[in-house]
Design a protein around this motif. Structure first.
Motif, mmCIF file in Angstrom:
data_model
loop_
_atom_site.group_PDB
_atom_site.id
_atom_site.type_symbol
_atom_site.label_atom_id
_atom_site.label_comp_id
_atom_site.label_asym_id
_atom_site.label_seq_id
_atom_site.Cartn_x
_atom_site.Cartn_y
_atom_site.Cartn_z
ATOM 1 N N ASN A 173 -6.005 17.684 -1.983
ATOM 2 C CA ASN A 173 -6.843 17.243 -0.855
ATOM 3 C C ASN A 173 -7.950 18.244 -0.546
ATOM 4 O O ASN A 173 -8.383 18.372 0.604
ATOM 5 C CB ASN A 173 -5.983 16.989 0.393
ATOM 6 N N GLU A 174 -8.424 18.907 -1.582
ATOM 7 C CA GLU A 174 -9.528 19.854 -1.416
ATOM 8 C C GLU A 174 -10.852 19.098 -1.497
ATOM 9 O O GLU A 174 -11.648 19.292 -2.416
ATOM 10 C CB GLU A 174 -9.462 20.948 -2.496
ATOM 11 N N GLN A 175 -11.074 18.221 -0.525
ATOM 12 C CA GLN A 175 -12.308 17.466 -0.486
ATOM 13 C C GLN A 175 -12.614 17.093 0.950
ATOM 14 O O GLN A 175 -11.780 17.219 1.842
ATOM 15 C CB GLN A 175 -12.220 16.228 -1.382
ATOM 16 N N LYS A 176 -13.847 16.653 1.152
ATOM 17 C CA LYS A 176 -14.318 16.341 2.488
ATOM 18 C C LYS A 176 -13.627 15.098 3.040
ATOM 19 O O LYS A 176 -13.002 14.338 2.311
ATOM 20 C CB LYS A 176 -15.839 16.130 2.465
ATOM 21 N N SER A 177 -13.776 14.905 4.346
ATOM 22 C CA SER A 177 -13.273 13.694 4.976
ATOM 23 C C SER A 177 -13.776 12.471 4.214
ATOM 24 O O SER A 177 -14.968 12.353 3.925
ATOM 25 C CB SER A 177 -13.763 13.631 6.425
ATOM 26 N N THR A 178 -12.862 11.566 3.889
ATOM 27 C CA THR A 178 -13.256 10.438 3.049
ATOM 28 C C THR A 178 -12.215 9.327 3.111
ATOM 29 O O THR A 178 -11.091 9.526 3.580
ATOM 30 C CB THR A 178 -13.446 10.898 1.592
ATOM 31 N N THR A 179 -12.607 8.162 2.606
ATOM 32 C CA THR A 179 -11.725 7.003 2.496
ATOM 33 C C THR A 179 -11.339 6.814 1.035
ATOM 34 O O THR A 179 -12.174 6.427 0.218
ATOM 35 C CB THR A 179 -12.423 5.721 3.009
ATOM 36 N N LEU A 180 -10.100 7.100 0.714
ATOM 37 C CA LEU A 180 -9.566 6.867 -0.629
ATOM 38 C C LEU A 180 -8.603 5.679 -0.558
ATOM 39 O O LEU A 180 -8.299 5.167 0.507
ATOM 40 C CB LEU A 180 -8.840 8.106 -1.157
ATOM 41 N N TRP A 181 -8.145 5.255 -1.713
ATOM 42 C CA TRP A 181 -7.092 4.238 -1.722
ATOM 43 C C TRP A 181 -6.211 4.426 -2.927
ATOM 44 O O TRP A 181 -6.632 5.012 -3.932
ATOM 45 C CB TRP A 181 -7.673 2.831 -1.630
ATOM 46 N N TYR A 182 -4.972 3.995 -2.813
ATOM 47 C CA TYR A 182 -4.037 4.116 -3.928
ATOM 48 C C TYR A 182 -3.669 2.722 -4.418
ATOM 49 O O TYR A 182 -3.575 1.760 -3.648
ATOM 50 C CB TYR A 182 -2.793 4.925 -3.531
ATOM 51 N N HIS A 183 -3.477 2.626 -5.721
ATOM 52 C CA HIS A 183 -3.155 1.327 -6.317
ATOM 53 C C HIS A 183 -2.534 1.541 -7.685
ATOM 54 O O HIS A 183 -2.630 2.618 -8.288
ATOM 55 C CB HIS A 183 -4.400 0.446 -6.426
ATOM 56 N N ASP A 184 -1.918 0.498 -8.195
ATOM 57 C CA ASP A 184 -1.326 0.580 -9.523
ATOM 58 C C ASP A 184 -2.422 0.670 -10.585
ATOM 59 O O ASP A 184 -3.518 0.119 -10.424
ATOM 60 C CB ASP A 184 -0.453 -0.633 -9.793
ATOM 61 N N HIS A 185 -2.095 1.362 -11.693
ATOM 62 C CA HIS A 185 -3.069 1.552 -12.777
ATOM 63 C C HIS A 185 -2.403 1.439 -14.142
ATOM 64 O O HIS A 185 -2.831 2.074 -15.110
ATOM 65 C CB HIS A 185 -3.731 2.923 -12.635
ATOM 66 N N ALA A 186 -1.340 0.631 -14.240
ATOM 67 C CA ALA A 186 -0.587 0.543 -15.499
ATOM 68 C C ALA A 186 -1.422 -0.113 -16.596
ATOM 69 O O ALA A 186 -2.109 -1.104 -16.371
ATOM 70 C CB ALA A 186 0.706 -0.237 -15.285
ATOM 71 N N MET A 187 -1.327 0.431 -17.801
ATOM 72 C CA MET A 187 -2.104 -0.036 -18.935
ATOM 73 C C MET A 187 -1.908 -1.534 -19.177
ATOM 74 O O MET A 187 -0.783 -2.026 -19.267
ATOM 75 C CB MET A 187 -1.714 0.753 -20.186
ATOM 76 N N ALA A 188 -3.020 -2.262 -19.223
ATOM 77 C CA ALA A 188 -3.093 -3.674 -19.606
ATOM 78 C C ALA A 188 -2.591 -4.640 -18.547
ATOM 79 O O ALA A 188 -2.822 -5.846 -18.660
ATOM 80 C CB ALA A 188 -2.345 -3.927 -20.925
ATOM 81 N N VAL A 189 -1.915 -4.149 -17.489
ATOM 82 C CA VAL A 189 -1.372 -5.067 -16.479
ATOM 83 C C VAL A 189 -1.783 -4.671 -15.064
ATOM 84 O O VAL A 189 -1.188 -5.140 -14.086
ATOM 85 C CB VAL A 189 0.166 -5.160 -16.578
ATOM 86 N N THR A 190 -2.804 -3.830 -14.942
ATOM 87 C CA THR A 190 -3.272 -3.439 -13.607
ATOM 88 C C THR A 190 -3.650 -4.667 -12.780
ATOM 89 O O THR A 190 -3.345 -4.765 -11.592
ATOM 90 C CB THR A 190 -4.472 -2.496 -13.722
ATOM 91 N N ARG A 191 -4.346 -5.636 -13.402
ATOM 92 C CA ARG A 191 -4.804 -6.817 -12.658
ATOM 93 C C ARG A 191 -3.641 -7.573 -12.034
ATOM 94 O O ARG A 191 -3.764 -8.128 -10.935
ATOM 95 C CB ARG A 191 -5.587 -7.746 -13.590
ATOM 96 N N PHE A 192 -2.497 -7.609 -12.731
ATOM 97 C CA PHE A 192 -1.339 -8.339 -12.221
ATOM 98 C C PHE A 192 -0.590 -7.523 -11.162
ATOM 99 O O PHE A 192 -0.174 -8.063 -10.129
ATOM 100 C CB PHE A 192 -0.403 -8.721 -13.364
ATOM 101 N N ASN A 193 -0.394 -6.241 -11.405
ATOM 102 C CA ASN A 193 0.361 -5.402 -10.466
ATOM 103 C C ASN A 193 -0.369 -5.243 -9.134
ATOM 104 O O ASN A 193 0.257 -5.251 -8.074
ATOM 105 C CB ASN A 193 0.630 -4.032 -11.082
ATOM 106 N N VAL A 194 -1.688 -5.076 -9.199
ATOM 107 C CA VAL A 194 -2.456 -4.999 -7.952
ATOM 108 C C VAL A 194 -2.437 -6.352 -7.251
ATOM 109 O O VAL A 194 -2.334 -6.429 -6.021
ATOM 110 C CB VAL A 194 -3.896 -4.541 -8.241
ATOM 111 N N HIS A 195 -2.535 -7.414 -8.024
ATOM 112 C CA HIS A 195 -2.598 -8.757 -7.453
ATOM 113 C C HIS A 195 -1.362 -9.086 -6.626
ATOM 114 O O HIS A 195 -1.465 -9.783 -5.602
ATOM 115 C CB HIS A 195 -2.751 -9.783 -8.581
ATOM 116 N N VAL A 196 -0.209 -8.594 -7.036
ATOM 117 C CA VAL A 196 1.018 -8.913 -6.297
ATOM 118 C C VAL A 196 1.304 -7.911 -5.186
ATOM 119 O O VAL A 196 2.377 -7.969 -4.575
ATOM 120 C CB VAL A 196 2.244 -9.040 -7.234
ATOM 121 N N GLY A 197 0.366 -6.981 -4.917
ATOM 122 C CA GLY A 197 0.494 -6.221 -3.680
ATOM 123 C C GLY A 197 0.411 -4.719 -3.732
ATOM 124 O O GLY A 197 0.448 -4.078 -2.678
ATOM 125 N N LEU A 198 0.319 -4.090 -4.893
ATOM 126 C CA LEU A 198 0.435 -2.636 -4.969
ATOM 127 C C LEU A 198 -0.901 -1.957 -4.656
ATOM 128 O O LEU A 198 -1.601 -1.446 -5.534
ATOM 129 C CB LEU A 198 0.977 -2.224 -6.334
#
Length: 611
Positions: A173-198
């Protein structure tokens, strides 16, 4: 699985139904807040991923989703700048993915309508179940988007884990005030994992932000935008609540990225928010798979009131000064963030709507995102819009001393059908000006005229798929200028991991009716002759001058963006953040390593580019 939301009765007269759902019936859901540095004084937390059932709308049955901490979207994690946080992302999801994947011939079965089956329960001609989606296990890896962290913590796409295992990460967290977000990034299935809520939001706070005394507490609200589709009962046509990943495909087989008819804000379809007649701060994130939102604030008569909005931050943090909201609306591409202030005091007793101006009224997709209901009373508000925000901000240009010695990296996106490939591609380029081919067009060869020198430069494609040889290597502590060129096809939001960047220049080639750059031979996959110097692109607006990690690369554009690769090392990714494109191959690795080590590293591709 348990329900994690119950919706109270509506507090105002409902709007007309759409697909059987009443707009603005349900209140906006505010994700729970986790403040390890404030509440618990901890630097280690565990976030559990679990299956759950949530109500996306009170007139729907519960929907099966995958969640962080049982919430869709996940909790908002709030940290202090400079205070380390270690997170164990524990995969406790059971069962296969709760998603129906369907593809239909373009124009035959509109993807922006619910359901996919005939009244008898069968499949209409050309409609197909996407093979394998229903069998996907919970294979997940979490990426903290926009974070400055070493590569081992970044959520490398191949490093996903199955249920019963945890991903251990450390965020300095060595950075300025900011808006980040976390999400799934699994190879080849990111679109599906994020779509169902991650998905979930992650906020970094610092003293510079504290001193501004921006609206906070109940007057600071996350708005996580997304779109979804839902299945229907084939006999009755009633919505079932089942998530439906329904996409059209072209004659060549390429699938068009997902967009859906239902707009969600914080996991609720067309919600409302009761607001005080005062200033509010909204941390806005486009978490859609592919949809670009053009945000527009309108009243009940459809009149725009974007002049009541000020933009105070973007992906990488606060702007140097508040910027006006574009009169035509603020375009947010997938994964872009906007920090907005809205003054509701001038709308006492009225209702306002946040809409997507990219969508026409009366179509299968509603332009409305949510409704604000403003109280009908005077309220003392001590907040005054500051003239300056980030005093620490420095604007870069090509002549900035920071860029006196830097690397140049070149990436081109090419349209679907290039050299017979059905999907758009992202090409990593290496300069071969001193040894060009004898004849043009040649596969993988691009010639451009340098806008700075007027000289012709020749490049060859050296990689396009993720698992091909790594060719981009940057010394730790060094600045790099990325040249992003779109030779045709759709717009792409390009996300570069590890650092934050500024947009230096925007240039544009002329494009034809198919949005392709004349002079690029799609069949061969190369330019027929050197492309002329691109003309001036759209001017860089005040709200585009901040630090960012995602850039909208429109057809025919040549963007130059600059960032410093300091504070973290290892192998990172850059990619198109249309998740379907990312999964279909538009993602590449790069390495940041100490210069003392780099001199001993033997690798292909010519190393750092041009010093």
């Amino acid at each position: 699985m348990t329900d994690v939301i119950t919706q109270p009765a509506p507090t105002a007269a409902p709007a007309a139904p759409h697909f059987g759902l009443t707009k603005f019936r349900d209140p906006l859901r505010i994700p729970p807040l986790i403040r390890p540095h404030s509440w618990w004084h901890q630097d280690e937390i565990t976030i559990n991923m679990t299956a759950a059932r949530v109500r996306l709308h009170s007139q729907l049955p519960a929907t099966a989703v995958w969640t962080y901490e049982g919430q869709f979207p996940g909790p908002t994690i709030e940290v202090r700048s400079g205070k380390r946080l270690r997170v164990a992302w524990s995969n406790d999801i059971e069962g296969t993915i709760p998603l129906v994947g369907v593809r239909a011939p373009i124009g035959q079965a509109p993807a922006n309508t619910p359901g996919y089956r005939s009244p008898d329960g069968g499949l209409p001609p050309g409609v197909e179940i996407i093979d394998g989606v229903a069998d996907l296990p919970p294979w997940t890896v979490t990426h903290l988007h926009g974070a400055l962290t070493n590569a081992g913590n970044d959520g490398w796409a191949h490093n996903a884990t199955l249920s019963g295992h945890a991903q251990l990460t450390e965020y300095p967290n060595e950075q300025k005030s900011t808006t980040l977000w976390y999400h799934d990034h699994a190879m080849a299935v990111t679109r599906f994992n994020v779509h169902v809520g991650l998905t979930g939001m992650y906020l970094v706070r610092d003293r510079e932000e504290d001193d501004l005394d921006l609206p906070g507490g109940d007057h600071e609200v996350p708005l996580i935008l997304a779109d979804r589709n839902l299945d229907t009962d084939p006999a009755t046509g009633a919505l079932t609540g089942q998530l439906l990943f329904k996409v059209p495909y072209l004659p060549g087989g390429a699938m068009i990225p997902f967009t859906g008819p239902f707009n969600l804000v914080n996991g609720v379809i067309w919600p409302h928010l009761d607001v005080d007649a005062r200033w509010y701060r909204f941390r806005v994130l486009n978490a859609a798979n592919a949809r670009f939102f053009r945000l527009n604030l309108i009243d009940e008569e459809g009149r725009s009131h974007n002049d009541a909005v000020r933009i105070v931050g973007t992906d990488g943090g606060l702007l140097p000064a508040p910027a006006a909201m574009p009169s035509t609306g603020l375009v947010l591409a997938p994964s872009e963030r906007a920090d907005l202030l809205i003054d509701f005091s001038r709308f006492r007793g009225g209702n306002l709507r946040l809409t997507n101006a990219n969508v026409p009224v009366g179509g299968p997709v509603e332009p409305d995102l949510m409704e604000f209901r403003v109280e009908n009373r005077d309220r003392h508000d001590s907040f005054e819009l500051p003239e300056k925000l980030a005093e620490s901000y420095t604007r870069l240009d090509h002549d900035s001393p920071e860029l006196a010695d830097h690397d140049h990296l070149f990436v081109a996106t090419v349209p679907p059908g290039t050299a017979g490939d059905a999907h758009p591609q992202m090409w990593e380029l290496r300069e071969i000006t001193d040894n060009p081919p004898d004849e043009f067009p040649a596969a993988g060869i691009i010639q451009v005229t340098d806008p700075a020198t007027g000289k012709v430069r020749t490049f060859e494609k050296v990689a396009s798929l993720f698992d091909e040889t790594t060719t981009f290597f940057v010394d730790h502590g060094r600045w790099a200028v990325w040249n992003l060129i779109n030779l045709g096809g759709p717009a792409h939001p390009i996300h570069i991991h590890m650092s934050q960047f500024q947009l230096l220049t925007r240039r544009r080639y002329q494009v034809d009716q198919q949005n392709n750059v004349p002079g690029f031979d799609i069949a061969v996959g190369g330019t027929t002759a050197p492309l002329a110097v691109p003309g001036a692109g759209d001017p860089i607006q005040q709200h585009e001058e901040g630090w960012k990690d995602v850039f909208q690369l429109n057809p025919g554009e040549w963007l130059t963006v600059a960032g410093r690769f300091e504070g973290a090392t290892g192998q990172f990714m850059y990619h198109c953040h249309i998740l379907d494109h990312e999964d279909e191959g538009m993602m590449r690795p790069f390495v940041v390593h100490p210069p003392e080590v780099a001199r001993f590293h033997v690798h292909p591709g010519g190393g750092h580019g041009e010093h």
